[in-house]
Design a protein around this motif. Structure first.
Motif, PDB file in Angstrom:
ATOM      1  N   VAL A 150      27.887 126.269  33.295  1.00  0.00           N
ATOM      2  CA  VAL A 150      29.228 126.353  32.716  1.00  0.00           C
ATOM      3  C   VAL A 150      29.144 126.722  31.232  1.00  0.00           C
ATOM      4  O   VAL A 150      28.275 126.250  30.508  1.00  0.00           O
ATOM      5  N   LYS A 151      30.081 127.549  30.802  1.00  0.00           N
ATOM      6  CA  LYS A 151      30.252 127.858  29.383  1.00  0.00           C
ATOM      7  C   LYS A 151      31.672 127.484  28.983  1.00  0.00           C
ATOM      8  O   LYS A 151      32.636 128.049  29.493  1.00  0.00           O
ATOM      9  N   ILE A 152      31.788 126.520  28.072  1.00  0.00           N
ATOM     10  CA  ILE A 152      33.082 126.087  27.552  1.00  0.00           C
ATOM     11  C   ILE A 152      33.266 126.761  26.194  1.00  0.00           C
ATOM     12  O   ILE A 152      32.382 126.705  25.342  1.00  0.00           O
ATOM     13  N   GLY A 153      34.408 127.381  25.991  1.00  0.00           N
ATOM     14  CA  GLY A 153      34.647 128.142  24.772  1.00  0.00           C
ATOM     15  C   GLY A 153      34.876 127.268  23.553  1.00  0.00           C
ATOM     16  O   GLY A 153      34.740 126.041  23.593  1.00  0.00           O
ATOM     17  N   LYS A 154      35.253 127.904  22.465  1.00  0.00           N
ATOM     18  CA  LYS A 154      35.509 127.207  21.212  1.00  0.00           C
ATOM     19  C   LYS A 154      36.876 126.528  21.229  1.00  0.00           C
ATOM     20  O   LYS A 154      37.815 127.013  21.851  1.00  0.00           O
ATOM     21  N   ASN A 155      36.966 125.390  20.537  1.00  0.00           N
ATOM     22  CA  ASN A 155      38.246 124.690  20.322  1.00  0.00           C
ATOM     23  C   ASN A 155      38.943 124.320  21.622  1.00  0.00           C
ATOM     24  O   ASN A 155      40.168 124.385  21.723  1.00  0.00           O
ATOM     25  N   CYS A 156      38.162 123.918  22.609  1.00  0.00           N
ATOM     26  CA  CYS A 156      38.738 123.515  23.896  1.00  0.00           C
ATOM     27  C   CYS A 156      38.943 122.007  23.955  1.00  0.00           C
ATOM     28  O   CYS A 156      38.298 121.249  23.222  1.00  0.00           O
ATOM     29  N   VAL A 157      39.842 121.587  24.824  1.00  0.00           N
ATOM     30  CA  VAL A 157      40.044 120.170  25.126  1.00  0.00           C
ATOM     31  C   VAL A 157      39.849 120.004  26.625  1.00  0.00           C
ATOM     32  O   VAL A 157      40.559 120.617  27.422  1.00  0.00           O
ATOM     33  N   ILE A 168      35.314 127.958  30.861  1.00  0.00           N
ATOM     34  CA  ILE A 168      36.613 127.676  30.255  1.00  0.00           C
ATOM     35  C   ILE A 168      36.750 128.553  29.012  1.00  0.00           C
ATOM     36  O   ILE A 168      35.862 128.553  28.157  1.00  0.00           O
ATOM     37  N   PRO A 169      37.852 129.313  28.867  1.00  0.00           N
ATOM     38  CA  PRO A 169      37.986 130.214  27.712  1.00  0.00           C
ATOM     39  C   PRO A 169      38.264 129.459  26.423  1.00  0.00           C
ATOM     40  O   PRO A 169      38.608 128.270  26.427  1.00  0.00           O
ATOM     41  N   ASP A 170      38.132 130.157  25.296  1.00  0.00           N
ATOM     42  CA  ASP A 170      38.432 129.567  23.996  1.00  0.00           C
ATOM     43  C   ASP A 170      39.851 129.000  23.958  1.00  0.00           C
ATOM     44  O   ASP A 170      40.764 129.532  24.602  1.00  0.00           O
ATOM     45  N   ASN A 171      40.022 127.919  23.201  1.00  0.00           N
ATOM     46  CA  ASN A 171      41.349 127.354  22.897  1.00  0.00           C
ATOM     47  C   ASN A 171      42.113 126.872  24.131  1.00  0.00           C
ATOM     48  O   ASN A 171      43.343 126.852  24.141  1.00  0.00           O
ATOM     49  N   ALA A 172      41.374 126.452  25.159  1.00  0.00           N
ATOM     50  CA  ALA A 172      42.021 126.035  26.405  1.00  0.00           C
ATOM     51  C   ALA A 172      42.074 124.512  26.526  1.00  0.00           C
ATOM     52  O   ALA A 172      41.165 123.801  26.083  1.00  0.00           O
ATOM     53  N   ILE A 173      43.150 124.022  27.136  1.00  0.00           N
ATOM     54  CA  ILE A 173      43.230 122.635  27.586  1.00  0.00           C
ATOM     55  C   ILE A 173      43.009 122.663  29.088  1.00  0.00           C
ATOM     56  O   ILE A 173      43.765 123.307  29.830  1.00  0.00           O
ATOM     57  N   ALA A 174      41.934 121.991  29.562  1.00  0.00           N
ATOM     58  CA  ALA A 174      41.582 122.019  30.981  1.00  0.00           C
ATOM     59  C   ALA A 174      41.417 120.593  31.495  1.00  0.00           C
ATOM     60  O   ALA A 174      40.794 119.757  30.829  1.00  0.00           O
ATOM     61  N   VAL A 175      41.966 120.319  32.678  1.00  0.00           N
ATOM     62  CA  VAL A 175      41.879 118.974  33.257  1.00  0.00           C
ATOM     63  C   VAL A 175      41.718 119.078  34.768  1.00  0.00           C
ATOM     64  O   VAL A 175      42.028 120.097  35.375  1.00  0.00           O
ATOM     65  N   GLY A 176      41.241 117.986  35.366  1.00  0.00           N
ATOM     66  CA  GLY A 176      41.236 117.873  36.810  1.00  0.00           C
ATOM     67  C   GLY A 176      39.864 118.025  37.444  1.00  0.00           C
ATOM     68  O   GLY A 176      38.855 118.231  36.793  1.00  0.00           O
ATOM     69  N   ASN A 177      39.853 117.912  38.777  1.00  0.00           N
ATOM     70  CA  ASN A 177      38.643 118.051  39.579  1.00  0.00           C
ATOM     71  C   ASN A 177      38.932 118.944  40.784  1.00  0.00           C
ATOM     72  O   ASN A 177      39.577 118.507  41.723  1.00  0.00           O
ATOM     73  N   PRO A 178      38.492 120.207  40.709  1.00  0.00           N
ATOM     74  CA  PRO A 178      37.785 120.854  39.601  1.00  0.00           C
ATOM     75  C   PRO A 178      38.730 121.137  38.439  1.00  0.00           C
ATOM     76  O   PRO A 178      39.937 121.300  38.632  1.00  0.00           O
ATOM     77  N   ALA A 179      38.170 121.193  37.220  1.00  0.00           N
ATOM     78  CA  ALA A 179      38.999 121.396  36.028  1.00  0.00           C
ATOM     79  C   ALA A 179      39.669 122.769  36.059  1.00  0.00           C
ATOM     80  O   ALA A 179      39.037 123.771  36.365  1.00  0.00           O
ATOM     81  N   LYS A 180      40.971 122.758  35.760  1.00  0.00           N
ATOM     82  CA  LYS A 180      41.735 123.999  35.666  1.00  0.00           C
ATOM     83  C   LYS A 180      42.431 124.061  34.313  1.00  0.00           C
ATOM     84  O   LYS A 180      42.808 123.033  33.750  1.00  0.00           O
ATOM     85  N   VAL A 181      42.595 125.271  33.819  1.00  0.00           N
ATOM     86  CA  VAL A 181      43.242 125.455  32.522  1.00  0.00           C
ATOM     87  C   VAL A 181      44.735 125.193  32.650  1.00  0.00           C
ATOM     88  O   VAL A 181      45.424 125.838  33.454  1.00  0.00           O
TER      89      VAL A 181
END
Length: 207
Positions: A150-157, A168-181
């Motif tokens: 996995v690669k999580i971008g910059k400034n993500c939550v 997960i792209p930059d500046n994204a809020i992602a939650v859940g199982n599996p995590a979704k933006v």
């Protein structure tokens, strides 16, 4: 020239974890981790020394709250100002690269290690790994699991308890199982929070 099992592991190829060199590396890591987890909060210099000997790279201003767990340590690369809350676990058969100002809540797990999908292949004892990368300024909520590759971008939550199985792209809020933006952070989010924080500190100054 035949590759060593260590070279195979670091290259993300099938390898044998029971190889004597790798077993010795994990045992040495365990000794350092046990020593680190026995330190107290009034021993910052000792903690810093142990982390520097344990991790592959570590920028200035990093803090890891014990207990902390890692397989090898040498494949972990931390930027500046990284913070881990208690009970974080890193399985670093391959590189785990964490950018500047990244924060982990308690019990975050980062896995680079995985196994073949079929029973016969798993029982052979062969394992493999895939690197993980987390970009600058990201916040990983408590209990989140970051899976291999996995690669999580910059400034993500990443929300607490999330299981991240894809990039997960930059500046994204992602939650859940599996995590979704859920959504991307916007300039107005930054302006709003900057103002709230400024108001908060101004209020403290006036008290």
């Amino acid at each position: 020239m035949t590759k060593s099992q260590k070279d195979r592991m670091l290259a993300g190829e099938l390898y044998l974890a029971g190889d004597p060199e790798l077993v010795a590396m994990r045992q040495e890591c365990k000794k350092k981790i046990q020593a680190y987890n026995r330190t107290s909060s009034d021993e910052p210099a000792q903690r810093q020394k142990l982390l520097q000997s344990l991790l592959g790279e570590m920028g200035e201003g990093c803090y890891i709250e014990p207990p902390f767990y890692v397989d090898y340590g040498s494949q972990v690369k931390l930027g500046k100002g990284v913070y881990f809350n208690m009970d974080c676990m890193l399985l670093d058969t391959c590189e785990i690269k964490i950018g500047d100002d990244v924060m982990f809540g308690p019990r975050v797990s980062v896995y680079t290690a995985h196994h073949p999908l079929t029973k016969k292949a798993r029982l052979s004892g062969a394992e493999l790994g895939t690197p993980v990368e987390i970009g600058d300024g990201s916040w990983i909520g408590g209990g989140a699991i970051i899976n291999p590759g996995v690669k999580i971008g910059k400034n993500c939550v990443i929300g607490s308890g999330s299981v991240v199985v894809r990039d997960i792209p930059d500046n994204a809020i992602a939650v859940g199982n599996p995590a979704k933006v859920l959504r991307l952070l916007k300039p107005e989010d930054e302006a709003k929070w900057d103002q709230q924080v400024a108001d908060f500190f101004n209020e403290l100054k006036s008290e």
